[in-house]
Design a protein around this motif. Sequence first.
Motif, PDB file in Angstrom:
ATOM      1  N   ALA A  22       0.853  -1.267   0.030  1.00  0.00           N
ATOM      2  CA  ALA A  22       0.134  -0.046  -0.224  1.00  0.00           C
ATOM      3  C   ALA A  22       0.735   1.303  -0.121  1.00  0.00           C
ATOM      4  CB  ALA A  22      -0.846   0.158   1.059  1.00  0.00           C
ATOM      5  N   ALA A  23       1.874   1.010   0.731  1.00  0.00           N
ATOM      6  CA  ALA A  23       2.859   2.498   0.669  1.00  0.00           C
ATOM      7  C   ALA A  23       3.426   2.355  -0.630  1.00  0.00           C
ATOM      8  CB  ALA A  23       3.978   2.012   1.719  1.00  0.00           C
ATOM      9  N   ASP A  24       3.930   1.634  -1.416  1.00  0.00           N
ATOM     10  CA  ASP A  24       4.549   1.796  -2.542  1.00  0.00           C
ATOM     11  C   ASP A  24       3.580   2.432  -3.397  1.00  0.00           C
ATOM     12  OD1 ASP A  24       7.014   1.168  -1.719  1.00  0.00           O
ATOM     13  OD2 ASP A  24       6.739  -1.055  -2.464  1.00  0.00           O
ATOM     14  N   TYR A  25       2.053   1.841  -3.465  1.00  0.00           N
ATOM     15  CA  TYR A  25       1.167   2.054  -4.304  1.00  0.00           C
ATOM     16  C   TYR A  25       0.714   3.744  -4.395  1.00  0.00           C
ATOM     17  CZ  TYR A  25      -3.679   2.718  -5.699  1.00  0.00           C
ATOM     18  OH  TYR A  25      -4.906   3.190  -6.491  1.00  0.00           O
ATOM     19  N   ILE A  26       0.477   3.990  -3.059  1.00  0.00           N
ATOM     20  CA  ILE A  26       0.262   5.493  -2.557  1.00  0.00           C
ATOM     21  C   ILE A  26       1.319   6.396  -3.152  1.00  0.00           C
ATOM     22  CG2 ILE A  26       0.330   7.266  -0.891  1.00  0.00           C
ATOM     23  CD1 ILE A  26      -1.193   5.156   1.039  1.00  0.00           C
ATOM     24  N   ASP A  27       2.572   6.013  -3.341  1.00  0.00           N
ATOM     25  CA  ASP A  27       3.579   6.693  -3.691  1.00  0.00           C
ATOM     26  C   ASP A  27       3.462   6.978  -5.257  1.00  0.00           C
ATOM     27  OD1 ASP A  27       4.897   7.570  -1.562  1.00  0.00           O
ATOM     28  OD2 ASP A  27       6.315   5.872  -1.442  1.00  0.00           O
ATOM     29  N   PHE A  28       2.979   5.776  -5.724  1.00  0.00           N
ATOM     30  CA  PHE A  28       2.956   5.595  -7.534  1.00  0.00           C
ATOM     31  C   PHE A  28       1.698   6.275  -7.777  1.00  0.00           C
ATOM     32  CE2 PHE A  28       1.071   3.876 -11.226  1.00  0.00           C
ATOM     33  CZ  PHE A  28       2.402   3.645 -12.004  1.00  0.00           C
ATOM     34  N   ILE A  29       0.648   6.369  -7.250  1.00  0.00           N
ATOM     35  CA  ILE A  29      -0.329   7.206  -7.883  1.00  0.00           C
ATOM     36  C   ILE A  29      -0.159   8.587  -7.286  1.00  0.00           C
ATOM     37  CG2 ILE A  29      -1.869   5.313  -7.713  1.00  0.00           C
ATOM     38  CD1 ILE A  29      -3.475   6.323  -5.453  1.00  0.00           C
ATOM     39  N   SER A  30       0.583   8.972  -6.158  1.00  0.00           N
ATOM     40  CA  SER A  30       0.643  10.445  -5.961  1.00  0.00           C
ATOM     41  C   SER A  30       1.807  11.079  -6.955  1.00  0.00           C
ATOM     42  CB  SER A  30       1.293  10.388  -4.424  1.00  0.00           C
ATOM     43  OG  SER A  30       0.198   9.918  -3.599  1.00  0.00           O
ATOM     44  N   CYS A  31       2.372  10.431  -7.398  1.00  0.00           N
ATOM     45  CA  CYS A  31       3.519  10.881  -8.350  1.00  0.00           C
ATOM     46  C   CYS A  31       3.191  10.704  -9.606  1.00  0.00           C
ATOM     47  CB  CYS A  31       4.895  10.158  -8.075  1.00  0.00           C
ATOM     48  SG  CYS A  31       5.494  10.584  -6.224  1.00  0.00           S
ATOM     49  N   ASN A  32       2.435   9.995 -10.034  1.00  0.00           N
ATOM     50  CA  ASN A  32       1.935   9.514 -11.654  1.00  0.00           C
ATOM     51  C   ASN A  32       0.549  10.012 -11.605  1.00  0.00           C
ATOM     52  OD1 ASN A  32       4.739   8.625 -12.305  1.00  0.00           O
ATOM     53  ND2 ASN A  32       4.134   7.318 -10.679  1.00  0.00           N
ATOM     54  N   LYS A  33       0.195  11.165 -12.040  1.00  0.00           N
ATOM     55  CA  LYS A  33      -1.234  11.518 -12.451  1.00  0.00           C
ATOM     56  C   LYS A  33      -1.800  11.504 -13.789  1.00  0.00           C
ATOM     57  CE  LYS A  33      -1.672  13.553  -7.991  1.00  0.00           C
ATOM     58  NZ  LYS A  33      -1.984  14.494  -7.017  1.00  0.00           N
ATOM     59  N   THR A  34      -0.732  11.290 -14.666  1.00  0.00           N
ATOM     60  CA  THR A  34      -1.247  11.225 -16.011  1.00  0.00           C
ATOM     61  C   THR A  34      -0.615   9.921 -16.743  1.00  0.00           C
ATOM     62  OG1 THR A  34       0.953  12.235 -17.042  1.00  0.00           O
ATOM     63  CG2 THR A  34      -0.750  13.791 -16.111  1.00  0.00           C
ATOM     64  N   GLU A  35      -1.016   9.910 -17.899  1.00  0.00           N
ATOM     65  CA  GLU A  35      -0.704   8.547 -18.539  1.00  0.00           C
ATOM     66  C   GLU A  35       0.875   8.391 -19.018  1.00  0.00           C
ATOM     67  OE1 GLU A  35      -3.997  10.253 -20.929  1.00  0.00           O
ATOM     68  OE2 GLU A  35      -2.885  10.822 -19.396  1.00  0.00           O
ATOM     69  N   ARG A  36       1.505   9.698 -19.309  1.00  0.00           N
ATOM     70  CA  ARG A  36       2.704   9.778 -19.551  1.00  0.00           C
ATOM     71  C   ARG A  36       3.316   9.668 -18.295  1.00  0.00           C
ATOM     72  NH1 ARG A  36       4.091  12.744 -24.325  1.00  0.00           N
ATOM     73  NH2 ARG A  36       2.389  13.355 -25.398  1.00  0.00           N
ATOM     74  N   GLU A  37       3.229  10.222 -17.212  1.00  0.00           N
ATOM     75  CA  GLU A  37       3.882   9.827 -16.056  1.00  0.00           C
ATOM     76  C   GLU A  37       3.980   8.361 -15.679  1.00  0.00           C
ATOM     77  OE1 GLU A  37       3.071  14.345 -14.175  1.00  0.00           O
ATOM     78  OE2 GLU A  37       1.826  12.662 -13.495  1.00  0.00           O
ATOM     79  N   CYS A  38       2.683   7.700 -15.784  1.00  0.00           N
ATOM     80  CA  CYS A  38       2.539   6.249 -15.466  1.00  0.00           C
ATOM     81  C   CYS A  38       3.420   5.550 -16.489  1.00  0.00           C
ATOM     82  CB  CYS A  38       1.150   5.839 -15.502  1.00  0.00           C
ATOM     83  SG  CYS A  38       0.255   6.317 -14.163  1.00  0.00           S
ATOM     84  N   VAL A  39       3.559   5.579 -17.488  1.00  0.00           N
ATOM     85  CA  VAL A  39       4.491   5.023 -18.497  1.00  0.00           C
ATOM     86  C   VAL A  39       5.938   5.159 -18.343  1.00  0.00           C
ATOM     87  CG1 VAL A  39       5.195   4.826 -20.907  1.00  0.00           C
ATOM     88  CG2 VAL A  39       2.981   4.958 -20.529  1.00  0.00           C
ATOM     89  N   ALA A  40       6.376   6.420 -17.951  1.00  0.00           N
ATOM     90  CA  ALA A  40       7.595   6.556 -17.595  1.00  0.00           C
ATOM     91  C   ALA A  40       8.034   6.011 -16.375  1.00  0.00           C
ATOM     92  CB  ALA A  40       7.893   8.440 -17.359  1.00  0.00           C
ATOM     93  N   ALA A  41       7.038   5.936 -15.418  1.00  0.00           N
ATOM     94  CA  ALA A  41       7.403   5.152 -14.024  1.00  0.00           C
ATOM     95  C   ALA A  41       7.558   3.901 -14.281  1.00  0.00           C
ATOM     96  CB  ALA A  41       6.339   5.630 -13.030  1.00  0.00           C
ATOM     97  N   ALA A  42       6.603   3.000 -14.998  1.00  0.00           N
ATOM     98  CA  ALA A  42       6.547   1.926 -15.462  1.00  0.00           C
ATOM     99  C   ALA A  42       7.762   1.498 -15.987  1.00  0.00           C
ATOM    100  CB  ALA A  42       5.245   1.246 -16.246  1.00  0.00           C
ATOM    101  N   VAL A  43       8.269   2.206 -17.069  1.00  0.00           N
ATOM    102  CA  VAL A  43       9.619   1.912 -17.856  1.00  0.00           C
ATOM    103  C   VAL A  43      10.697   1.927 -17.058  1.00  0.00           C
ATOM    104  CG1 VAL A  43      11.192   2.777 -19.586  1.00  0.00           C
ATOM    105  CG2 VAL A  43       8.718   2.449 -20.082  1.00  0.00           C
ATOM    106  N   GLY A  44      10.960   3.019 -15.942  1.00  0.00           N
ATOM    107  CA  GLY A  44      11.778   2.952 -14.918  1.00  0.00           C
ATOM    108  C   GLY A  44      11.746   1.752 -13.945  1.00  0.00           C
ATOM    109  N   MET A  45      10.901   1.279 -13.683  1.00  0.00           N
ATOM    110  CA  MET A  45      10.528   0.010 -12.799  1.00  0.00           C
ATOM    111  C   MET A  45      10.929  -1.112 -13.577  1.00  0.00           C
ATOM    112  SD  MET A  45       7.075   1.094 -10.873  1.00  0.00           S
ATOM    113  CE  MET A  45       6.737  -0.414 -10.049  1.00  0.00           C
TER     114      MET A  45
END
Length: 465
Positions: A22-45
């Motif tokens: 849950a802590a990791d998830y909260i960080d993810f949705i707090s930092c990534n609020k657009t599709e582009r941000e989600c994709v960039a984060a997913a690629v980094g992971m």
Amino acid sequence: MERSVAWKGYGEADLAAVEALAADYIDFISCNKTERECVAAAVGMARGAGYVDLAAAIAEGRRLQPGDKVYAVERGKAVMLVQLGSAPLEQGMNILGAHIDSPRMDLKQNPLFEDGDFALLDTHYYGGIKYYQWVTLPLAIHGVVAKKDGAVVEVTVGEDPADPVFCVTDLLIHLANDQMGRKATEVVEGEALDVLVGNRPLVVAEGEEAPKEPVRAFAMKLLEDKYGIGEEDFLSAELEVVPAGRARDLGFDRSMVIGYGQDDRVCAYTSLAAQLALAPQGLARTSVCILVDKEEIGSVGATGMTSRFFENTVAEIMELAGESGPRALARALRASRMLSSDVSAGFDPGYPSVFEKKNSAFLGRGLVFNKYTGARGKSGSNDASAEYVAQVRRIMDDAGVAFQTAELGRVNAGGGGTIAYIPAEYGMDVIDSGVPVLSMHSPWEVTSKADIYEAFKGYKAFALS
């Protein structure tokens, strides 16, 4: 057949795992609020987990082997991760699919104007929203501005504690007699969702000509100074207005998460986390995680599920794996099975009339499977086969995953759809599965940490099946 509450079966190790995820998830949705941000984060992971860019593998003519891990990105707004198994791709893949777009407000191409000594930005809402929910909230602006010289400027304002925020105003209660008598769809109109961004005028030196709209001019000057963009650059911008601030624990017991964009980033994150958690070797069937754009407006466009991104990426991977050809591709797609990972409506005791309790999803009772979604007489639904539902039940039970089944509210109360019907057109088995949500499509949605954890467990078990 009432399902048990997942929390009751947790020991200390499980509770620690629930909180860590849950802590990791909260960080993810707090930092990534657009599709582009989600994709960039997913690629980094993904890179951190050993995935390599499929485009680079194609350029090198690299032969893909079991255990290899590749990713592909479509226009920065959709991403697909693939870990090859030992079985031929032609025998099918296990696919986790979710969407990473969420309801919001987008700036129009000619957005900035001045009225009543205020600078405002005109918006066009995206996806299904209740307009009145978006007024008097602290708002942030995320996105990109593409300039004619090829530069792409990233913009994020309203998330750092030192940043200003923005808002859409509402009418004071003292003058709202007429407004309060309107239907909910008319209390605030979609065209009236103008974002307040300034009130200070540009002051020019003595002898210089003052601008006709000084507040608008000062707002534009600030943007030019900070980002180097001119007003015409709005024409090629993608700027999204979203609720400002981090997701948070909810409840005295901290058992829930409240945050923006949980439809469908709660399923996207848990699908991504499950894909990345797979062991580097020993996978039988190839596992795929695809995160797409545009579901909230019909899965259209080059980055939506109806595009050829998914099919073309599979074809490229099969080519590098030595299984090329249209018939091999068709057989691989038909033999695949998929969890369309999307949220479901959680039962809300404040609004019981729109739910049928014995076929509703409850927060805290685990991963939800919707055999069908749609509206009215299942219109627009995929409707998974009985045989596939039985197969999925077996996978979940064998892995000790808490799950439940549900419909999306009472018959004829409304309805909704997902991406499930699109991959099903290849002939593959698909079922909707996800996390139950309260206040879906509102600026701040609510989920249970237990359901997030069970979704992760369930997606991982499916990928390994």
